[in-house]
Motif scaffolding. Structure first.
Motif, PDB file in Angstrom:
ATOM      1  N   LEU A  21       7.335   0.220  -0.044  1.00 48.87           N
ATOM      2  CA  LEU A  21       6.426  -0.024   1.083  1.00 48.87           C
ATOM      3  C   LEU A  21       5.343  -1.035   0.709  1.00 48.87           C
ATOM      4  O   LEU A  21       5.016  -1.931   1.496  1.00 48.87           O
ATOM      5  CB  LEU A  21       5.803   1.291   1.540  1.00 48.87           C
ATOM      6  N   HIS A  25       4.894  -4.701   2.416  1.00 49.28           N
ATOM      7  CA  HIS A  25       3.602  -5.076   2.998  1.00 49.28           C
ATOM      8  C   HIS A  25       3.097  -6.379   2.398  1.00 49.28           C
ATOM      9  O   HIS A  25       2.585  -7.243   3.114  1.00 49.28           O
ATOM     10  CB  HIS A  25       2.588  -3.956   2.786  1.00 49.28           C
ATOM     11  N   TRP A  28       5.117  -9.267   3.843  1.00 42.85           N
ATOM     12  CA  TRP A  28       4.659  -9.508   5.219  1.00 42.85           C
ATOM     13  C   TRP A  28       3.353 -10.301   5.206  1.00 42.85           C
ATOM     14  O   TRP A  28       3.215 -11.315   5.878  1.00 42.85           O
ATOM     15  CB  TRP A  28       4.466  -8.173   5.931  1.00 42.85           C
ATOM     16  N   TRP A  29       2.368  -9.800   4.442  1.00 38.26           N
ATOM     17  CA  TRP A  29       1.058 -10.443   4.387  1.00 38.26           C
ATOM     18  C   TRP A  29       1.170 -11.866   3.851  1.00 38.26           C
ATOM     19  O   TRP A  29       0.629 -12.808   4.440  1.00 38.26           O
ATOM     20  CB  TRP A  29       0.122  -9.614   3.502  1.00 38.26           C
ATOM     21  N   GLY A  61      -0.111  -6.571  10.464  1.00 39.12           N
ATOM     22  CA  GLY A  61       0.416  -5.986   9.236  1.00 39.12           C
ATOM     23  C   GLY A  61      -0.207  -4.636   8.935  1.00 39.12           C
ATOM     24  O   GLY A  61       0.487  -3.677   8.577  1.00 39.12           O
ATOM     25  N   ILE A  65       1.846  -1.100   8.878  1.00 33.32           N
ATOM     26  CA  ILE A  65       1.873  -0.288   7.660  1.00 33.32           C
ATOM     27  C   ILE A  65       1.333   1.107   7.947  1.00 33.32           C
ATOM     28  O   ILE A  65       1.883   2.105   7.464  1.00 33.32           O
ATOM     29  CB  ILE A  65       1.096  -0.983   6.530  1.00 33.32           C
ATOM     30  N   THR A  68       4.044   2.977   9.730  1.00 35.66           N
ATOM     31  CA  THR A  68       5.132   3.269   8.803  1.00 35.66           C
ATOM     32  C   THR A  68       4.767   4.415   7.862  1.00 35.66           C
ATOM     33  O   THR A  68       5.586   5.304   7.614  1.00 35.66           O
ATOM     34  CB  THR A  68       5.494   2.013   7.987  1.00 35.66           C
TER      35      THR A  68
END
Length: 88
Positions: A21, A25, A28-29, A61, A65, A68
């Protein structure tokens, strides 16, 4: 030979989920922050007064998160007792 505590298997699995995870993240960032953010400032588009790269990398984001983590905690992660006597 001493049998391994089954809680270790659960803990290792959940630790890998946490690391995965965090990696997702970060990707993504990084993708949005440096992908969209590498353009000249004159080409930025704005969402709610924020540059699009910041909005997608930090605001969206963060929200994704959080959702999630909540879903993982509710449906995937297991409640494990720390009491020694429960494992007999």
């Amino acid at each position: 030979m001493k049998k391994q505590d089954p809680r270790f298997k659960i803990a290792h699995r959940e630790a890998l989920i946490g690391v995965a995870l965090a990696v997702v993240h970060f990707i993504w960032w990084f993708g949005f922050a440096y992908g969209l953010g590498s353009r000249p400032v004159e080409e930025y588009t704005y969402i709610f007064g924020l540059p699009d790269w910041f909005f997608y990398s930090c605001v969206v984001g963060f929200i994704l998160i959080c959702i999630t983590v909540i879903l993982l905690a509710k449906f995937v992660l297991k409640d494990v007792s720390f009491e020694e006597e429960d494992m007999k």
